[in-house]
Write an enzyme that holds these catalytic residues in place. Sequence first.
Site, mmCIF file in Angstrom:
data_model
loop_
_atom_site.group_PDB
_atom_site.id
_atom_site.type_symbol
_atom_site.label_atom_id
_atom_site.label_comp_id
_atom_site.label_asym_id
_atom_site.label_seq_id
_atom_site.Cartn_x
_atom_site.Cartn_y
_atom_site.Cartn_z
ATOM 1 N N LYS A 1 5.265 37.321 -51.684
ATOM 2 C CA LYS A 1 5.206 36.338 -50.585
ATOM 3 C C LYS A 1 4.457 36.919 -49.393
ATOM 4 C CE LYS A 1 9.489 34.110 -51.939
ATOM 5 N NZ LYS A 1 10.943 34.142 -51.884
ATOM 6 N N GLN B 1 15.886 35.534 -48.467
ATOM 7 C CA GLN B 1 15.808 35.629 -49.932
ATOM 8 C C GLN B 1 17.203 35.580 -50.559
ATOM 9 O OE1 GLN B 1 12.959 35.625 -51.687
ATOM 10 N NE2 GLN B 1 13.963 35.855 -53.661
ATOM 11 N N ASP C 1 12.334 26.865 -46.871
ATOM 12 C CA ASP C 1 12.922 26.704 -48.202
ATOM 13 C C ASP C 1 13.465 25.290 -48.404
ATOM 14 O OD1 ASP C 1 12.905 28.848 -50.032
ATOM 15 O OD2 ASP C 1 14.380 29.964 -48.837
HETATM 16 N N1 GUN Z 1 15.484 33.264 -54.830
HETATM 17 C C1 GUN Z 1 14.911 32.721 -55.923
HETATM 18 N N2 GUN Z 1 14.152 31.653 -55.590
HETATM 19 C C2 GUN Z 1 14.258 31.524 -54.252
HETATM 20 C C3 GUN Z 1 13.698 30.607 -53.325
HETATM 21 O O1 GUN Z 1 12.956 29.673 -53.658
HETATM 22 N N3 GUN Z 1 14.040 30.805 -52.018
HETATM 23 C C4 GUN Z 1 14.876 31.804 -51.620
HETATM 24 N N4 GUN Z 1 15.165 31.905 -50.327
HETATM 25 N N5 GUN Z 1 15.402 32.668 -52.464
HETATM 26 C C5 GUN Z 1 15.091 32.528 -53.773
#
Ligand code: GUN
Length: 296
Positions: A54, A98, A121
Amino acid sequence: MAAQIIDGKAFAATVREKVAGHVARLKEEHNITPGLAVVLVGEDPASQVYVRSKGKQTVEVGMNSYEHKLDAETSEEDLLAVVEKLNNDPEVHGILVQLPLPGHLNEDLIINSIDPAKDVDGFHISNVGLLGTGQKSMVPCTPLGCLMMLRDHHGSLSGMDAVVIGRSNIVGKPMAQLLLGDSCTVTIAHSRTKDLPDVVRRADIVVAAVGRPEMVPGDWIKEGATVIDVGINRIERDGKNKLVGDVDYASCAERAGAITPVPGGVGPMTIACLLANTVTACCRANGLAEPEGLTA
Ligand code: GUN
């Protein structure tokens, strides 16, 4: 009929290009650089890989990336203080914590402490409610990516029968809301669904998001249906590690009209949509027109 392969890797590259164009314009015309903050608590190896990816892609499209790595024992109070600081930082337009978080931290509490306008998100309860009532919201990245690919392939989804297999808050439920928003007739199937094969056989669109390797066989798929495979499952086969989806690709591809592969389908779209959401959040925060084609 051999299915058309929906190339998520190539599609994600076009989304990133669009995002980069908007970022360049925001910089040139408004002297604004969108910023995305990612918070990682602990050392989960898969999460570390995602967060690194990311950060890298955020910088590649010209945005600022802020990484906050906290140790696994971080208290709820300290994590809430980090989120609060990011909420109040005008340089930060998107915040992502995350998941999963270590067990002693209340995920709902943390997610709902994020400013909904910065919740890239789309997990905050306000955004969930806005999406469910058809109002402007931040939309969860993976379902948004699936929707973009479906719209690109079909044009209009109006009147199509869609089955979403899986009822998670991150994918299944928001995916169903988005398909409903595009006037599909939507069924959410899950582990307790009676006669799942029969339900899936009726679908023009199948979105599989259960996290069970190759659980959907080809004979569940209606001839010509579009199959979107959200699963990313690591399995061992013939002594080798392999990534497979939630559908059995070989047999489903024989019956489907179009299908996303794993890897190279939905996966790359998730981070591309995170970048898109960050630009959208930045435009909204500054009262500027939103980029077209990057939101639901
Ligand atoms: N962990 C796995 N997929 C995601 C996601 O799309 N967002 C977040 N914040 N954590 C994750």
